[in-house]
Design a protein around this motif. Sequence first.
Motif, PDB file in Angstrom:
ATOM      1  N   GLU A 204       0.816  -1.220   0.000  1.00 17.91           N
ATOM      2  CA  GLU A 204       0.000   0.000   0.000  1.00 17.91           C
ATOM      3  C   GLU A 204       0.850   1.271   0.000  1.00 17.91           C
ATOM      4  O   GLU A 204       0.360   2.353  -0.311  1.00 17.91           O
ATOM      5  N   THR A 343     -18.345  -3.759   1.809  1.00 18.27           N
ATOM      6  CA  THR A 343     -17.077  -3.362   2.438  1.00 18.27           C
ATOM      7  C   THR A 343     -15.862  -3.538   1.527  1.00 18.27           C
ATOM      8  O   THR A 343     -14.847  -2.888   1.735  1.00 18.27           O
ATOM      9  N   GLU A 366      -4.478   8.843   2.353  1.00 13.23           N
ATOM     10  CA  GLU A 366      -5.928   8.593   2.309  1.00 13.23           C
ATOM     11  C   GLU A 366      -6.194   7.322   1.511  1.00 13.23           C
ATOM     12  O   GLU A 366      -7.020   6.502   1.884  1.00 13.23           O
ATOM     13  N   GLU A 367      -5.477   7.200   0.400  1.00 11.10           N
ATOM     14  CA  GLU A 367      -5.663   6.008  -0.435  1.00 11.10           C
ATOM     15  C   GLU A 367      -5.206   4.763   0.329  1.00 11.10           C
ATOM     16  O   GLU A 367      -5.814   3.698   0.215  1.00 11.10           O
ATOM     17  N   ILE A 369      -5.433   4.283   3.513  1.00 14.36           N
ATOM     18  CA  ILE A 369      -6.494   3.913   4.459  1.00 14.36           C
ATOM     19  C   ILE A 369      -7.546   3.058   3.757  1.00 14.36           C
ATOM     20  O   ILE A 369      -8.012   2.047   4.279  1.00 14.36           O
ATOM     21  N   GLU A 370      -7.905   3.464   2.537  1.00 16.00           N
ATOM     22  CA  GLU A 370      -8.920   2.703   1.804  1.00 16.00           C
ATOM     23  C   GLU A 370      -8.415   1.312   1.439  1.00 16.00           C
ATOM     24  O   GLU A 370      -9.126   0.322   1.579  1.00 16.00           O
ATOM     25  N   GLY A 373      -7.924  -0.754   4.622  1.00 10.51           N
ATOM     26  CA  GLY A 373      -9.253  -0.952   5.227  1.00 10.51           C
ATOM     27  C   GLY A 373     -10.022  -2.038   4.520  1.00 10.51           C
ATOM     28  O   GLY A 373     -10.587  -2.931   5.158  1.00 10.51           O
ATOM     29  N   HIS A 374     -10.020  -2.000   3.191  1.00 10.14           N
ATOM     30  CA  HIS A 374     -10.909  -2.939   2.496  1.00 10.14           C
ATOM     31  C   HIS A 374     -10.396  -4.367   2.539  1.00 10.14           C
ATOM     32  O   HIS A 374     -11.178  -5.295   2.609  1.00 10.14           O
ATOM     33  N   THR A 420     -15.799   0.954   6.749  1.00  9.93           N
ATOM     34  CA  THR A 420     -16.046   1.380   5.370  1.00  9.93           C
ATOM     35  C   THR A 420     -16.383   2.871   5.301  1.00  9.93           C
ATOM     36  O   THR A 420     -15.885   3.585   4.425  1.00  9.93           O
ATOM     37  N   GLU A 423     -13.208   4.753   5.788  1.00 10.19           N
ATOM     38  CA  GLU A 423     -12.380   4.781   4.570  1.00 10.19           C
ATOM     39  C   GLU A 423     -12.841   5.875   3.604  1.00 10.19           C
ATOM     40  O   GLU A 423     -12.042   6.516   2.952  1.00 10.19           O
TER      41      GLU A 423
END
Lengths: 488, 298
Positions: A204, A343, A366-367, A369-370, A373-374, A420, A423
């Motif tokens: 990531e 999710t 930020e990206e 985290i997404e 997270g997913h 979700t 994110e």
Amino acid sequence: MKERFNYLFGSTKGLILVAIAMIAIVTAIWGMLSGPMAEMGVREVVIKLLGMKIEQSEREGRIIILYHSIAMAVVAIETYMVTGLLKMKEFYKTAVRVLITVGYMLAMIFGMGFAYFGHNWAFHGLYITGLALIFFAGVLLTIALNPWDPAYFITDTNYARTKKGVDLERAAFFTTALTTVISALFGAIPGSYYGHGFESFLAENIIRYPEKTTMEYSIIGHLHIMLALIGIMITLIIGRWLDFKGAWHKIAMPLMILGCIVLNLGVWGVVTPLEPIAHMIIYVGATPSMLAALFLLIWSWNKFIKEGTAHLAKPTFLQKLGAMVRDPLKFGPTWQMLFMNFTTSGIGIFMAIKLDDIFRLWPAREERIELTGHWHALSAIIATIILLYYGDMIGLKGKVRQLYGWGIIFLSDLALGAVTIFEMKRLFISEAEQQPLVNMLMYMIDFGLGFLLVLLAVVMVWRLIDLFKPKGRWTEEMTHELAQEVAK
Amino acid sequence: MKRLFLTLSLLAALLASCAPVDLNAPLPVYDTGVDPTSWAQVPAGEFLFGQHEEVKSTDAYEIMVTDVTTQQYADFLNAALADGTIKVEGNSVLGYYPGDPFHGIKHELEIKAGDWQYIPLADPSQRVKFDGTRFTVQEGYENHPMTMVTWFGAWGYCQYYGWRLPSELEWEKAARGTDARPFPWGWEIQRNNANFYASRDPFEDMRTFGSRSTPVGFYNGNAYDGYQTLDSRSPYGLYDMAGNVWQWIGDVQPMEGFSDRWLKGGSKDTYDMDLRIWVRNSAPPMYFSPGVGFRCVR
């Protein structure tokens, strides 16, 4: 004592219990090293109490070993389930189980020992040995699942089969096992390359780099496909447990095989000149796999409704709904698969479509985290599906069954729903104004995951107490095989 | 009754989470004693770059001891507006940027020559105010790092005075010195080393507005109303090279097709892991945030 040992390491349910307990212990301890626990200062206490040696520059490497330790135990659980549900020669069943049990325990105990408690190189060697044993177990499992062995041909036309009688469900299990073994190499080869130089990275963190090395692509492909394959395998397992059959089964199994192969080819393609179109191949492969899961959902929910309303001449919508959700342990796994679209898949597709318009205009963090997270959400969903099946396996009944099943579904969905929203929060709230919302979401995540772990701890303590009883439940579980309990 | 209570409690909590945040909540005012106009000298030579400690070298250069403050930026805007270097259009301050090389690579943004936004004026998080003729600073924020500034705005500031933004190599060397330390002050991090997420500094309230910036040079070993900081200078005497606000880096297209700009140092909004010197964040050059600032080199 010997009998208990035989139960824990010789029976399917005992082996699964040990692996779940191992994961629970690791999750409980290492969960205290990050997030809100770190904010509250618990991390420092845990580190001191357990004598951990934490080097700042080795965080990424530690986390990779942590992920692998947990993932290997999950793969072991799925393997126990597969070997308990499907017919195979006793030699293979025993050999696979011995290898994978020793493998994941070595990987977990010595991997975590190496990563968090100083660098004892013998520990690292034993960690690698553990991973190698798991790989070998995978090879043996693939051989054991050979669908072209006439001994496993089927004649029942309710199930997907070829004209010759090849069991297509078994072929799907075989395909998943085979591609898992091959895909493991995509992690093992770069792993030895980076491990040799003691360099590690988290995918990531390099997602925005326009050019990545072959080794980096290989790692990124590996982590995606392994999680996807664990997801495909648990879908097949749940299908077998529920005795998936009929027209939906006949469509789903070829789709599952096709999807699995194409998905893998796409992922493997990232290290070939096909890289620029690899994502397109992956989408093409993911679609039939997900359709197959959808067909399982449609078939199973229809089955629950029919069985639950058989005594009624003209059931109403509410009666049908009640019948569908009557047993959370059987309804739960497919519901969680559906929830996964919210999710994981939905988020992933939305991000892919809007990547340049929205997400690449935000900071890389930020990206990240997404992204993290997913896939954490997907991992957690797979874990809850395993726990739901396990609840049925250990014979939970009545109110306890309802409480356990709905507890897992409600608590996990609450937490993962909040994850979700967390994110995606930048879509609807600015950085400066987000704190109250973040607090609320964190409470939901902590409440959901915290009580889920408490629920799991209660089950584990109950199972521990049961082990001290001469005629405890464990004595019954010793002789019961999963295949005997299919669609009970 | 129990269900009703539970539902109402959840609803109340949900509503509380939607309560607006007071972005102008009172903040403590401290003079840190650190001069934001001072520069640190970094000698030419080798150092250990990145997490995996590659040996790299730089020429000698000078770098600002602190981030550019809001007051310094407002002074620049006034001077630049007066001589026509910048202009105000709508709710934006604009300035010219000569553009990036463009390769047409997937996901690459085309940054053409032209006027680009330096800072937004209407955003409630903006601490520089414009009354139609002059730029002023919201009271209390004078010695805080300039935030809500795009990479163009940071680049424009440094250019205006004949300076430039640091390259990633220069930034890391200034933060790390010549050993392999992960943080500017050393090997471990404590809450009072830097301003990061939930670090419990006097400017933070995690129940409402969350983490806010601290004045530049705040973590210098002084005590502020009983809050004791640790002296967290880098080996070359720089403050805030970890935490407080991310810092824009000057490198353009460090990789072919990579149109983002690096951001280094972590911020008030990130966990301590992001404060490690080698950690990279990035964003497109038009991005601005209350958690992003900069400093210059010469």
